[in-house]
Structures are given as C-alpha cells and as structure tokens.
Motif scaffolding. Structure first.
Motif, PDB file in Angstrom:
ATOM      1  N   PRO A 166      -6.857  -3.816  12.410  1.00 22.91           N
ATOM      2  CA  PRO A 166      -6.348  -3.876  11.034  1.00 22.91           C
ATOM      3  C   PRO A 166      -6.472  -2.562  10.273  1.00 22.91           C
ATOM      4  CG  PRO A 166      -7.561  -5.877  11.547  1.00 22.91           C
ATOM      5  CD  PRO A 166      -7.764  -4.945  12.713  1.00 22.91           C
ATOM      6  N   TRP A 167      -7.591  -1.841  10.439  1.00 24.36           N
ATOM      7  CA  TRP A 167      -7.773  -0.604   9.681  1.00 24.36           C
ATOM      8  C   TRP A 167      -6.706   0.426  10.043  1.00 24.36           C
ATOM      9  CZ3 TRP A 167      -8.454   4.041  12.114  1.00 24.36           C
ATOM     10  CH2 TRP A 167      -8.898   4.023  13.451  1.00 24.36           C
ATOM     11  N   GLN A 168      -6.213   0.360  11.282  1.00 23.34           N
ATOM     12  CA  GLN A 168      -5.153   1.277  11.685  1.00 23.34           C
ATOM     13  C   GLN A 168      -3.853   0.986  10.926  1.00 23.34           C
ATOM     14  OE1 GLN A 168      -5.283   0.430  15.918  1.00 23.34           O
ATOM     15  NE2 GLN A 168      -6.413   2.318  16.338  1.00 23.34           N
ATOM     16  N   LEU A 169      -3.586  -0.288  10.696  1.00 20.14           N
ATOM     17  CA  LEU A 169      -2.376  -0.653   9.960  1.00 20.14           C
ATOM     18  C   LEU A 169      -2.415  -0.110   8.534  1.00 20.14           C
ATOM     19  CD1 LEU A 169      -1.811  -4.365  11.083  1.00 20.14           C
ATOM     20  CD2 LEU A 169      -0.915  -2.260  12.102  1.00 20.14           C
ATOM     21  N   TYR A 170      -3.578  -0.198   7.894  1.00 22.07           N
ATOM     22  CA  TYR A 170      -3.704   0.326   6.531  1.00 22.07           C
ATOM     23  C   TYR A 170      -3.507   1.847   6.511  1.00 22.07           C
ATOM     24  CZ  TYR A 170      -5.417  -4.155   4.806  1.00 22.07           C
ATOM     25  OH  TYR A 170      -5.519  -5.472   4.450  1.00 22.07           O
ATOM     26  N   LEU A 171      -4.061   2.528   7.495  1.00 14.27           N
ATOM     27  CA  LEU A 171      -3.901   3.978   7.577  1.00 14.27           C
ATOM     28  C   LEU A 171      -2.438   4.360   7.795  1.00 14.27           C
ATOM     29  CD1 LEU A 171      -5.412   6.693   7.615  1.00 14.27           C
ATOM     30  CD2 LEU A 171      -5.646   6.443  10.101  1.00 14.27           C
ATOM     31  N   SER A 205       3.261   5.274  15.428  1.00 14.88           N
ATOM     32  CA  SER A 205       1.844   4.904  15.365  1.00 14.88           C
ATOM     33  C   SER A 205       1.646   3.397  15.464  1.00 14.88           C
ATOM     34  CB  SER A 205       1.216   5.425  14.071  1.00 14.88           C
ATOM     35  OG  SER A 205       1.297   6.833  13.994  1.00 14.88           O
ATOM     36  N   LEU A 206       2.617   2.640  14.960  1.00 18.25           N
ATOM     37  CA  LEU A 206       2.499   1.182  15.033  1.00 18.25           C
ATOM     38  C   LEU A 206       2.521   0.684  16.474  1.00 18.25           C
ATOM     39  CD1 LEU A 206       4.818   0.134  12.078  1.00 18.25           C
ATOM     40  CD2 LEU A 206       2.342  -0.186  12.215  1.00 18.25           C
ATOM     41  N   VAL A 207       3.139   1.449  17.374  1.00 18.09           N
ATOM     42  CA  VAL A 207       3.228   1.039  18.780  1.00 18.09           C
ATOM     43  C   VAL A 207       1.843   0.924  19.396  1.00 18.09           C
ATOM     44  CG1 VAL A 207       4.126   1.672  21.054  1.00 18.09           C
ATOM     45  CG2 VAL A 207       5.501   2.095  19.005  1.00 18.09           C
ATOM     46  N   VAL A 208       0.936   1.810  19.008  1.00 10.99           N
ATOM     47  CA  VAL A 208      -0.399   1.835  19.633  1.00 10.99           C
ATOM     48  C   VAL A 208      -1.480   1.234  18.727  1.00 10.99           C
ATOM     49  CG1 VAL A 208       0.165   3.825  21.060  1.00 10.99           C
ATOM     50  CG2 VAL A 208      -0.772   4.187  18.770  1.00 10.99           C
ATOM     51  N   HIS A 233       2.904   6.202   5.617  1.00 17.11           N
ATOM     52  CA  HIS A 233       4.279   5.873   5.223  1.00 17.11           C
ATOM     53  C   HIS A 233       4.496   6.165   3.738  1.00 17.11           C
ATOM     54  CE1 HIS A 233       7.507   2.555   4.482  1.00 17.11           C
ATOM     55  NE2 HIS A 233       8.060   3.743   4.601  1.00 17.11           N
ATOM     56  N   GLY A 234       3.500   5.847   2.918  1.00 12.97           N
ATOM     57  CA  GLY A 234       3.596   6.144   1.489  1.00 12.97           C
ATOM     58  C   GLY A 234       3.705   7.632   1.219  1.00 12.97           C
ATOM     59  N   GLY A 235       2.961   8.438   1.993  1.00  7.41           N
ATOM     60  CA  GLY A 235       3.045   9.890   1.843  1.00  7.41           C
ATOM     61  C   GLY A 235       4.418  10.428   2.203  1.00  7.41           C
ATOM     62  N   LEU A 286       0.824  -1.214   0.000  1.00 10.18           N
ATOM     63  CA  LEU A 286       0.000   0.000   0.000  1.00 10.18           C
ATOM     64  C   LEU A 286       0.858   1.264   0.000  1.00 10.18           C
ATOM     65  CD1 LEU A 286      -2.780   1.345   0.187  1.00 10.18           C
ATOM     66  CD2 LEU A 286      -2.645   1.120   2.685  1.00 10.18           C
ATOM     67  N   ASN A 287       1.940   1.273   0.766  1.00 11.90           N
ATOM     68  CA  ASN A 287       2.789   2.468   0.822  1.00 11.90           C
ATOM     69  C   ASN A 287       3.412   2.763  -0.540  1.00 11.90           C
ATOM     70  OD1 ASN A 287       4.424   0.052   1.298  1.00 11.90           O
ATOM     71  ND2 ASN A 287       6.124   1.449   1.605  1.00 11.90           N
ATOM     72  N   GLN A 288       3.762   1.704  -1.280  1.00 10.46           N
ATOM     73  CA  GLN A 288       4.344   1.901  -2.609  1.00 10.46           C
ATOM     74  C   GLN A 288       3.326   2.528  -3.553  1.00 10.46           C
ATOM     75  OE1 GLN A 288       7.518   0.921  -2.829  1.00 10.46           O
ATOM     76  NE2 GLN A 288       8.007   1.056  -4.990  1.00 10.46           N
TER      77      GLN A 288
END
Length: 413
Positions: free
Chosen positions: A91-96, A84-87, A101-103, A46-48
């Motif tokens: 699953p939807w948080q991981l996509y966000l 952000s990954l710490v908290v 990261h892509g930005g 997704l980030n790519q």
C-alpha cells in the motif's frame, strides 16, 4: 489545427486514455491489497492535493526552463507513474506513486495550457482548448471501458493492465518532441520593458497587441480569475462521484441504466465541445458561459422533480453540455489573461488552474455535507443559487477584462 496542436491534442487523448485505465483498475487493486474504502478515497485524491501544492512552483519552473521541455519531462514522469504500478505490491508504494503522479500533473498542466495558448492560434484559441478537453473527456470514458474489458479477459491481471497504460502514456512522446516548436530564448528584463513600451504605443490600432502590453503583475486580475475558476469548477463538480449514488438510490436506476447515461453524455461532449469552441471564437463567449450555468441549474431542477431514467438522462446531458461549454471559454480567458506577460505565462496559468483544482475538491465535499445534513433538495437548491451567483460574477469579470486598458493595468501592478 497545425501539427503542434495535433501533437498536444494527441498527448491529451493518450494520457487520459492511459489514466482512465488506471483510475478504473487502481481502486480495485488497492482494495485487494487490503486498503479500506476511506484509504482508497485518500489514495485517489492524493495526486490532486499534491498537484495543487506544487502548481505555482511548477508554473515558475516551466517559464524558466521552457514550456516544451517541461511538457516533455512531465510526460516521462507520468509514464514512470504507470510503469511503477506494474511492480507495486504494498500500500505505501501506491501512495508514493500517486504523489509522483501529482508532481507530474503539476508540471504538465501549466505547460500544456500555455503551449495551447501560444500555438493554438489567436483567432481560434477557444476551439483549440475545446478539441483538447473533448479529446481528454472521451479518452477518459474509453479508458474505463477498456480497463473493465482487459481485467475480464486477463482474469484480473493487473500487471498486464498497468503495462498497457504505461505504453499508451509513452506513445505521444515522439510527436511532442518532433512537432511542438522549440522553446524561445528568454529575454532580459530591460528588453521586456522596452518591448512592452513599444507595443503600448501602437495599442490603439491593434487590440490583440494591446492585450499583450498589459501588466501580468496585475495580481488583482489573476486572483479574481482564480476565484472565478474555483466557483465555476466547484459548482460544476458538486455531483462528481455522487451521481451514481444519486441515480441508483434516489432515482432507482440500476447500474446498467446509469452506465448508458454516461455513454450518452460522452457523445454529447464529443459533439458539443468543438461547437462551443467555435461559438466562443466568433464572439459568443458570454452565450457559451451562459450555457454552462443553465446546464447546472436545469440539471439540479430535473434531478429533484424527475427522478427517473428520462429525467436523469436529460439532467446529465445538460450538466455535461455545460461543462463542455465551460472548457473552451475558460481556456480563451486564461490565454487572454496570461498574454499580459508571455514570459510568465505558465506561472499565471498555474494560479488560475489552482483555483480550478480547489473547486474540484471543495465541490463534492460541500455537496456531501449538504446532502447528509439537510437533504438532497437543499443540496441541489444551493447548487442552483451558486450557479446563478457564479454566472453574475463571470459576466462582471469578462466585461471588466474587455474594458481594461494599459493605463489601468499599470495602476494595479
């Protein structure tokens, strides 16, 4: 290297070390949260995809807000991604987070490459790119190894691992602020035209100055090199993600043997990257680019006819040596093309990097399609043909770039 380049290389090393840890730990963490293998695949790419969509815009932003300022902001955004990954617990948080990261990647890549082109030194520009990408490749391998060790020692404490990644990504911020030169004020359009005109008058005496007088608006040149980056990276990255399957299922290697091959390839890149950068800086750019295509061709042939530990080690080393040769020569090409208009340097590089990203996505998809439809031999045979065709196109473009004169550039604006 000067202090600015050391800061940029250190940032590349620490950022890739941080996201080497994340790229190892995140898929396992996502699987524990209940994501399927398909969903994890989408998550990791997704980030790519986001970076590809935003890079031209972010290149424009970097040119207008300043390269150093954009680079610094991208470091903060990337560090925020790790934090952000710490908290994250859903699953939807991981996509966000991966979209964020892509930005940050879309803003960072054009700014970082433009800074290397400006502060790496014109006579050693390929070596500057070589050290930068060598540091990133080595750090990526180290990050994956560190992640495995940390997860084992902490009994899979993902919060702790992601915190380590956050701290590593934040470490280079001080050196970037302290040692990279401040952004130069933008000149007006009329001043740029006047400067370009005065430089053009002395172009016969100074080939370096002559290149900066060419028009960056030669869209055909930028498009041509964007297509070249797509072809080169697409061919080189066809086996990305597939090699472990190729080694274990086709060659019959175990996981430990495959891991040893990756370790050996890291050593080869560490040594060969700076060497190829030095060769490119000393007038051997076509030879360096030839090594890239020969690496792809040799590896494909060896994988077919020597499916064993020795054969796959030789093939992988040849493949990664070719990639190490590509990076400095390609960086020097980007610096050359983007020097036609320094005021739009990041934007020009963003389009060339866009082709590179597209190739990294299309290559593995094409390889998987060919392998599943017509078999491994056909897939590797197509890779050989693509490498040959790409080499011919590379030679044509590199020679046409050398022959390009200010008058012809003006006609193609």
């Amino acid at each position: 290297m000067n202090a600015a380049m050391i800061a940029i290389v250190a940032e590349g090393f620490l950022s890739r070390l941080s996201f080497g840890i994340i790229s190892f730990a995140l898929p396992i963490y996502a699987h524990r949260l209940g994501l399927s293998l398909f969903e994890i695949g989408v998550l990791m790419t997704l980030n790519q995809a986001v970076a590809m969509g935003l890079k031209p815009l972010m290149g424009w932003v970097a040119d207008r807000t300043g390269l150093k300022r954009s680079f610094t902001v991208s470091i903060l955004l990337r560090s925020l991604t790790a934090l952000s990954l710490v908290v994250s617990q859903f699953p939807w948080q991981l996509y966000l987070i991966k979209a964020l990261h892509g930005g940050s990647k879309a803003l960072r890549d054009p700014a970082a490459n433009a800074l290397i082109a400006e502060q790496g030194g014109k006579k050693v520009i390929a070596s500057a790119f070589a050290w930068y990408h060598t540091a990133k490749i080595v750090a990526g391998s180290m990050g994956k190894a560190i992640a495995g060790i940390l997860l084992t020692l902490t009994a899979s404490n993902y919060s702790f691992v992601f915190n380590i990644a956050f701290l590593l990504s934040l470490l280079p911020l001080y050196s970037v602020i302290r040692y990279i030169k401040a952004d130069k004020p933008r000149t007006s359009t009329s001043a740029r035209k006047s400067q370009s005109s005065s430089v053009s008058e002395g172009s016969d005496k100074d080939p370096v100055t002559r290149s900066t007088s060419l028009s960056a608006g030669s869209k055909s040149v930028i498009i041509s090199f964007s297509l070249l980056s797509f072809a080169i990276n697409g061919t080189a990255e066809m086996l990305r993600g597939i090699f472990p399957i190729l080694a274990t299922e086709y060659a019959g290697l175990n996981e430990a043997q495959t891991g040893l091959i990756y370790m050996a390839s890291t050593v080869v890149v560490l040594i060969s990257g700076p060497v190829f950068g030095w060769l490119a800086d000393h007038g051997r750019q076509e030879l360096v680019l030839l090594v890239r295509s020969l690496g792809n061709i040799l590896s494909s042939i060896v994988y077919i006819f020597a499916p064993n530990l020795v054969g796959f080690t030789i093939g992988k080393l040849a493949d990664d040596a070719g990639k190490a040769a590509f990076r400095p020569a390609w960086g020097a090409m980007m610096a050359h093309v983007s020097s036609y208009d320094p005021q739009r340097r990041a934007q020009t590089m963003s389009w060339m990097l866009l082709g590179e990203d597209a190739g990294a996505i299309a290559g593995p998809i094409l390889a998987g399609l060919l392998w599943s439809t017509w078999g491994l031999s056909v897939m590797l045979g197509v890779r050989v043909l693509l490498a040959i065709g790409t080499e011919i196109y590379t030679i044509y473009l590199s020679r046409s770039l050398e022959e390009l004169s200010p008058s012809t550039a003006e006609k193609t604006r």
